[in-house]
Design an enzyme around this catalytic site. Structure first.
Site, PDB file in Angstrom:
ATOM      1  N   ASP A  93       0.641  -1.524   0.013  1.00 52.14           N
ATOM      2  CA  ASP A  93       0.096  -0.265   0.111  1.00 52.14           C
ATOM      3  C   ASP A  93       1.353   1.209  -0.120  1.00 52.14           C
ATOM      4  OD1 ASP A  93       0.938   0.265   2.167  1.00 52.14           O
ATOM      5  OD2 ASP A  93      -0.867   0.182   3.622  1.00 52.14           O
ATOM      6  N   ASP A 267      -7.551  -7.615   0.227  1.00 53.05           N
ATOM      7  CA  ASP A 267      -7.223  -7.293   0.997  1.00 53.05           C
ATOM      8  C   ASP A 267      -7.434  -7.202   2.432  1.00 53.05           C
ATOM      9  OD1 ASP A 267      -6.382  -4.863   0.817  1.00 53.05           O
ATOM     10  OD2 ASP A 267      -5.615  -5.336   2.269  1.00 53.05           O
ATOM     11  N   CYS A 305     -11.567 -28.044   6.190  1.00 57.77           N
ATOM     12  CA  CYS A 305     -10.569 -27.535   5.826  1.00 57.77           C
ATOM     13  C   CYS A 305      -9.313 -28.296   6.162  1.00 57.77           C
ATOM     14  CB  CYS A 305     -10.771 -26.710   7.254  1.00 57.77           C
ATOM     15  SG  CYS A 305      -9.252 -25.391   7.094  1.00 57.77           S
ATOM     16  N   CYS A 310      -7.483 -27.970  11.919  1.00 57.22           N
ATOM     17  CA  CYS A 310      -8.889 -28.798  11.395  1.00 57.22           C
ATOM     18  C   CYS A 310      -8.327 -29.604  11.113  1.00 57.22           C
ATOM     19  CB  CYS A 310      -9.382 -28.468  10.460  1.00 57.22           C
ATOM     20  SG  CYS A 310     -10.317 -26.714  10.901  1.00 57.22           S
ATOM     21  N   HIS A 336      -5.926 -21.155  10.141  1.00 58.63           N
ATOM     22  CA  HIS A 336      -7.550 -21.745   9.392  1.00 58.63           C
ATOM     23  C   HIS A 336      -8.139 -20.261   8.793  1.00 58.63           C
ATOM     24  CE1 HIS A 336     -11.218 -23.684   9.375  1.00 58.63           C
ATOM     25  NE2 HIS A 336     -11.903 -22.118  10.285  1.00 58.63           N
TER      26      HIS A 336
HETATM   27 ZN   LIG Z   1      -8.997 -25.094   9.299  1.00 57.21          ZN
END
Ligand SMILES: [Zn+2]
Length: 387
Positions: A93, A267, A305, A310, A336
């Site tokens: 940026d 973003d 996932c 996970c 995650h």
């Molecule tokens: Zn996950």
């Protein structure tokens, strides 16, 4: 062999587009979500972990990096790619957004902004030229124009004046930009939620000519409906072959609605910030892992996932880590959440290519609106059922 910077369409569905962004540092499938690497690190993540989520491009913050460790030091150490071990594309940026947010610590004039560092109070100045030079020193693949963005709501005259100054600054940024094969500079469309001002801004920027166009000044409190109506008025005016980047957005629902309106790049700090505060993104909305109901839940956050949280750990373990203030909690949950965002974008992209975006979007929205699945229920599928 040098690569020219370009976006190439692969498929379209209405105004939604799937494509590839070709850069000096690799090819990124779009639409894409860019994790925020504020000070040369995606907070709580190793770069291998960021890569494992499927991220293709990350963002760095000019304001933070110019103050510490300093752009010249990063240049001397081989540029930001080497410094942070991210050989892929990096978008920086301009520093404008952070500087403008400093409030009383900054003084704005027609030439630039003088401000005090939030770290040690030292005085600094950013101008369109200086911001562009700093991003060059960092070796940004995509350099952003230095602009000003008034807080909304603001009177149309204030928004118009600010937008016109940003357009004059954009011309100065373009002058200062060193063109190299595979590198790009994006102009930033301003104009608040006024369609005529947005159109004027697009005309000014396309008149100068940039490799891509960003939509700035949204997701600053105007609400999703106004954000979407502003996109409806803006994205059709951007040349089709140019990549479009919606800055600082957003929730999964914001991303979906914006892709439907022709945006390619996003973003946002949401998935990383939420990861540090025990909030998990799932197919069925968000969970607060500090909540007592997760204390004995042996299921993963999401059965679909493939992140480390996970595949190896339970909701109960994550709950325990956050209750005990262990550093591994934010690490696993950031992993995650970024995995969820990347999976969401891959699914939307695949649906555009397969021509099933409408059904896919309806299915995503229906899932988000449902409550978390209970332990005695079969987990929901991760793709829409075939009609
Ligand atoms: Zn996950």
């Amino acid at each position: 062999m040098s690569t020219s910077f370009r976006w190439v369409e692969q498929a379209r569905s209405g105004r939604a587009r799937a494509g590839h962004l070709h850069t000096a540092h690799g090819v990124v499938p779009t639409p894409t979500f860019m994790p925020v690497g504020t000070v040369g690190t995606v907070k709580a993540m190793t770069m291998d972990a960021v890569r494992s989520t499927g991220a293709g491009i990350v963002l760095g913050n000019t304001y933070h990096l110019m103050l510490r460790p300093g752009a010249e030091r990063v240049r001397a150490l081989g540029g930001l790619h080497r410094f942070m071990d991210w050989p892929g594309p990096i978008l920086t940026d301009s520093g404008g957004f952070q500087v403008m947010s400093l409030g009383p610590l900054r003084k704005l004039d027609q030439d630039g902004v003088t401000f005090s560092s939030h770290i040690d109070g030292s005085k600094h100045r950013l101008t369109p030229e200086r911001s562009t030079d700093i991003q060059h020193a960092l070796d940004a693949t995509i350099t952003m124009c230095f602009d000003e963005c008034p807080a909304l709501p603001a009177a149309p005259e204030i928004i118009a004046q600010s937008m016109r100054m940003s357009m004059r600054w954009a011309a100065r940024c373009r002058e200062a930009f060193v063109q190299r094969p595979g590198y790009a500079q994006y102009g930033i469309i301003q104009g608040g939620t006024e369609p005529e001002l947005r159109a004027e801004s697009v005309r000014a920027l396309t008149g100068i000519g940039f490799e891509g166009y960003a939509i700035g000044g949204l997701a600053v409190g105007e609400g999703q409906e106004l954000m979407f109506s502003t996109l409806d008025a803006t994205t059709p005016l951007i040349p089709w072959d140019s990549p479009r980047y919606l800055m600082g957005v957003g929730t999964p629902d914001d991303l979906l609605g914006s892709v439907e309106r022709g945006v390619d790049m996003f973003d946002c700090v949401m998935p990383t910030r939420a990861g540090r505060t025990a909030r998990a993104y799932t197919e069925r909305g968000t969970l607060n892992l500090r909540n007592a109901r997760h204390a004995v839940d042996s299921r993963p956050i999401s059965p679909h996932c493939d992140c480390l949280a996970c595949t190896r750990h339970s909701r109960a373990y994550l709950h325990h880590l956050f209750r005990a203030n262990e550093i591994l909690g934010p690490m696993l949950l950031t992993w995650h959440n970024l995995s969820y965002y990347q999976r969401l974008m891959r699914g939307i992209r695949a649906a555009i290519i397969e021509g099933t975006l409408e059904a896919h979007a309806a299915w995503l929205r229906a899932q988000w609106a449902m409550a978390d699945w209970s332990p005695d229920e079969m987990p929901p599928p991760d793709i829409p059922p075939v009609p």
